[in-house]
Design a protein around this motif. Structure first.
Motif, PDB file in Angstrom:
ATOM      1  N   THR A   2      41.465  21.940  -6.442  1.00 37.24           N
ATOM      2  CA  THR A   2      42.248  22.519  -7.529  1.00 37.24           C
ATOM      3  C   THR A   2      43.535  23.103  -6.975  1.00 37.24           C
ATOM      4  O   THR A   2      43.503  23.918  -6.055  1.00 37.24           O
ATOM      5  CB  THR A   2      41.447  23.619  -8.249  1.00 37.24           C
ATOM      6  N   ARG A  51      54.642  12.292 -14.745  1.00 38.79           N
ATOM      7  CA  ARG A  51      53.503  13.201 -14.903  1.00 38.79           C
ATOM      8  C   ARG A  51      52.301  12.473 -15.496  1.00 38.79           C
ATOM      9  O   ARG A  51      51.165  12.635 -15.031  1.00 38.79           O
ATOM     10  CB  ARG A  51      53.895  14.375 -15.803  1.00 38.79           C
ATOM     11  N   THR A  52      52.545  11.678 -16.522  1.00 40.62           N
ATOM     12  CA  THR A  52      51.455  10.967 -17.196  1.00 40.62           C
ATOM     13  C   THR A  52      50.783   9.973 -16.262  1.00 40.62           C
ATOM     14  O   THR A  52      49.547   9.920 -16.163  1.00 40.62           O
ATOM     15  CB  THR A  52      51.991  10.239 -18.438  1.00 40.62           C
ATOM     16  N   SER A  79      44.165  17.645 -24.164  1.00 39.15           N
ATOM     17  CA  SER A  79      45.220  16.914 -23.459  1.00 39.15           C
ATOM     18  C   SER A  79      44.933  16.715 -21.985  1.00 39.15           C
ATOM     19  O   SER A  79      45.570  15.886 -21.341  1.00 39.15           O
ATOM     20  CB  SER A  79      46.552  17.656 -23.613  1.00 39.15           C
ATOM     21  N   GLU A  80      43.969  17.451 -21.409  1.00 39.77           N
ATOM     22  CA  GLU A  80      43.787  17.403 -19.965  1.00 39.77           C
ATOM     23  C   GLU A  80      42.363  17.073 -19.523  1.00 39.77           C
ATOM     24  O   GLU A  80      42.144  16.786 -18.349  1.00 39.77           O
ATOM     25  CB  GLU A  80      44.200  18.743 -19.334  1.00 39.77           C
ATOM     26  N   ASP A  81      41.390  17.113 -20.418  1.00 39.91           N
ATOM     27  CA  ASP A  81      40.002  16.904 -20.038  1.00 39.91           C
ATOM     28  C   ASP A  81      39.472  15.607 -20.625  1.00 39.91           C
ATOM     29  O   ASP A  81      40.031  15.054 -21.579  1.00 39.91           O
ATOM     30  CB  ASP A  81      39.129  18.072 -20.509  1.00 39.91           C
ATOM     31  N   GLU A  82      38.381  15.135 -20.044  1.00 40.58           N
ATOM     32  CA  GLU A  82      37.692  13.980 -20.593  1.00 40.58           C
ATOM     33  C   GLU A  82      36.225  14.066 -20.210  1.00 40.58           C
ATOM     34  O   GLU A  82      35.840  14.767 -19.273  1.00 40.58           O
ATOM     35  CB  GLU A  82      38.293  12.673 -20.089  1.00 40.58           C
ATOM     36  N   ARG A  93      51.446  18.630 -10.135  1.00 38.56           N
ATOM     37  CA  ARG A  93      50.653  18.773 -11.358  1.00 38.56           C
ATOM     38  C   ARG A  93      49.389  17.927 -11.309  1.00 38.56           C
ATOM     39  O   ARG A  93      48.323  18.347 -11.769  1.00 38.56           O
ATOM     40  CB  ARG A  93      51.481  18.371 -12.580  1.00 38.56           C
ATOM     41  N   ALA A  94      49.504  16.712 -10.771  1.00 37.28           N
ATOM     42  CA  ALA A  94      48.354  15.806 -10.745  1.00 37.28           C
ATOM     43  C   ALA A  94      47.425  16.074  -9.574  1.00 37.28           C
ATOM     44  O   ALA A  94      46.268  15.655  -9.594  1.00 37.28           O
ATOM     45  CB  ALA A  94      48.840  14.357 -10.693  1.00 37.28           C
ATOM     46  N   GLN A 140      43.121  11.025 -12.056  1.00 39.64           N
ATOM     47  CA  GLN A 140      41.901  11.289 -12.812  1.00 39.64           C
ATOM     48  C   GLN A 140      41.102  10.032 -13.108  1.00 39.64           C
ATOM     49  O   GLN A 140      39.874  10.039 -12.997  1.00 39.64           O
ATOM     50  CB  GLN A 140      42.248  12.018 -14.112  1.00 39.64           C
ATOM     51  N   LEU A 154      48.955  11.554 -13.212  1.00 37.98           N
ATOM     52  CA  LEU A 154      47.692  12.147 -13.653  1.00 37.98           C
ATOM     53  C   LEU A 154      46.651  11.058 -13.893  1.00 37.98           C
ATOM     54  O   LEU A 154      45.471  11.224 -13.556  1.00 37.98           O
ATOM     55  CB  LEU A 154      47.916  12.956 -14.929  1.00 37.98           C
ATOM     56  N   ASP A 155      47.068   9.934 -14.440  1.00 36.84           N
ATOM     57  CA  ASP A 155      46.159   8.799 -14.628  1.00 36.84           C
ATOM     58  C   ASP A 155      45.676   8.271 -13.284  1.00 36.84           C
ATOM     59  O   ASP A 155      44.484   7.981 -13.105  1.00 36.84           O
ATOM     60  CB  ASP A 155      46.886   7.694 -15.398  1.00 36.84           C
TER      61      ASP A 155
END
Length: 515
Positions: free
Chosen positions: A50, A89-90, A402-405, A125-126, A97, A93-94
């Motif tokens: 983290t 950013r998108t 927007s950030e969890d799955e 951020r990612a 994650q 993050l992909d």
């Protein structure tokens, strides 16, 4: 039984959560608790790490040891499009994650002012590291000098840059393209190492084995490998004169790997530009009439690397970490994991190294973290656990906010654990009725099926969590006896003892928070 039927209760719960605005993670304080367990692993950019809320004061113990980073580590990512900060950013993050990547290796160039600052922002951020690139191009011009100076200035001026930049590459393929002769390239490498020494950023050259051992064998090619800190090896067996299908390409890969091992002197080896095309184009033509370019062979090549994971792990220097070249067909036609339409061309979930041992049942560890009030550790644990499990390609990833799955596996305990952490994360005692009701329905749905979640020990732990996070009173262990309590009080005896409730509450000013 269809997959949707198996997971319908979990999907229904996810729908409940999605139907209401999600509250951000709160800093929590527990009145009485044991010391919170440390969340493994605790180095960047390990899976489950983290990012800190503030920039650290030093790089001490920041980077993971390269010996823990082998097998799949991330993607090459072309930046000639000069992607916007939002898109960076998108997609970063992909990359992190969805594919459990540690790194992004930059490819191509973007000369837009401030672009590498955007790269640093997106990487921070990612939670991914970056192999930065000084792009030479193919025509022998000197634009690379300005790119070098701009990159170095950003690395020194942006306080986050040294915390996400794993290495600086000279490339791509400067020796193969005859941009600089080996002696001049060595001079540039040594100057870069001196410039970046205070930032502790290694320097490398990204090129083919052929460039070092054949093309420049007599004018200093092997000496370049001695000068660099890491080996960034281009492994592109499709272009070999011996190429046929991907499943037969391991001898080609091994030949290049053995050369790099012989020259590396124990340095870390990365397969930096590494892949097999799904189609040919004007710039992608085979040197063997038997070489086959299609989606099946692209997929088979990465499966081949997976099968050779043990061999790659055993290589001196901490094992071989490999990048998939490239993230999308929009960046380089035929090589992408994503098609130009934005869909996966084939299931892609390659093996990667892990720094912790994962238990097959997450309930014990997860309950301990949650009982300690340590939401961060619980989230880290379950994210790392799900990343280590093999998942069918048709198992859905259900977004939560927007950030969890939630990754809906075939293990009901794992599905429950993911949903439990997300629900506890959004608890506010008795103030959030939606989350209280969601918790009751979640536990009821899964416990009604029996199994470990219905066992007395787990029921007791879940009752404690219900009390701790949602202010739901625990079930009475015996029938209420108000008349007996009244008589006891009248005759001077103590009323039945009530257990003291542990509470979670937002940390007040000056109070240390758990997360």
């Amino acid at each position: 039984m269809k997959l949707a039927a198996v997971f319908s209760p979990a999907l229904a719960f996810a729908g409940i959560v999605l139907a209401h605005p999600l509250e951000p993670t709160r800093t929590l304080q527990v009145d009485t608790r044991a010391p919170a367990a440390n969340a493994p692993p605790n180095c960047f950019p390990a899976l489950g790490f983290t990012m800190p809320s503030a920039v650290p004061s030093s790089l001490t113990n920041w980077w993971c040891s390269p010996s823990t980073e082998y097998a799949f580590v991330g993607f090459s990512y072309e930046v000639t499009e000069c992607q916007s900060l939002t898109k960076l950013r998108t997609e970063f993050l992909d990359i992190r994650q969805r594919f459990k990547s540690r790194y992004v290796r930059l490819y191509g160039f973007c000369d837009r002012t401030g672009f590498y600052n955007d790269i640093v922002d997106a990487a921070w951020r990612a939670g991914v590291g970056v192999q930065a690139l000084i792009w030479f191009g193919f025509d022998g011009t000197d634009e690379w000098i300005g790119r070098r100076d701009t990159l170095f200035a950003t690395l020194h001026s942006n306080p986050k840059a040294k915390f996400v930049t794993r290495a600086v590459q000279f490339g791509s393929e400067p020796l193969f393209d005859w941009v600089l002769n080996p002696r001049d390239l060595i001079t540039q490498v040594n100057a870069a190492k001196k410039n970046l020494s205070s930032l502790q950023i290694p320097v490398t050259v990204s090129d083919l084995a052929y460039s070092f051992k054949d093309l420049h064998a007599s004018d200093g090619g092997p000496d370049v490998l001695k000068a660099i800190d890491y080996i960034d090896a281009h492994i592109l067996p499709f272009f070999s004169t011996k190429a046929s299908i991907a499943n037969n390409s391991w001898p080609i890969v091994l030949s290049d790997l053995n050369y790099f091992i012989s020259q590396a002197e124990g340095k870390k080896i990365w397969f930096s530009q590494n892949g097999w095309p799904s189609k040919t184009s004007s710039g992608v033509q085979p040197n063997s009439p038997s070489a086959v370019a299609n989606v099946q062979n692209e997929q088979d090549y990465y499966k081949l690397l997976d099968k050779r994971c043990a061999d790659l792990k055993a290589v001196a220097g901490g094992g071989v970490g490999w990048f998939a070249h490239i993230y999308s067909d929009n960046q380089e036609p035929g090589y992408g994991i994503y098609s130009t339409a934005g869909s996966l061309k084939f299931p892609f979930a390659p093996k990667t190294s892990t720094a912790v041992t994962i238990s097959r049942s997450p309930t014990d560890d997860l309950a301990r973290y949650l009982q300690n009030g340590n939401i961060l550790a619980a989230r880290t644990f379950i994210l790392h656990f799900t990343s280590a499990l093999s998942k069918d390609s048709d198992v859905p990833h259900v977004p939560v906010g927007s950030e969890d799955e939630v990754i809906l596996t075939k293990d009901a305990v794992v599905n429950f654990s993911q949903l439990a952490v997300l629900t506890c994360q959004r608890a506010q005692g008795d103030k959030n009725k939606v989350m209280r009701e969601s918790w009751v329905r979640l536990c009821g749905t899964y416990q009604s099926r029996g199994g470990i979640l219905a066992s007395p020990e787990v029921r007791a732990a879940l009752n404690e969590l219900a009390n701790l996070y949602f202010a739901i009173p625990p079930p009475r262990s015996q029938a209420a006896n108000p008349f007996g309590d009244m008589l006891s009080s009248l005759f001077g005896g103590p009323a039945a003892a009530q257990p003291t409730r542990r509470m979670l509450s937002p940390a007040g000013a000056g109070a240390p928070g758990l997360d």
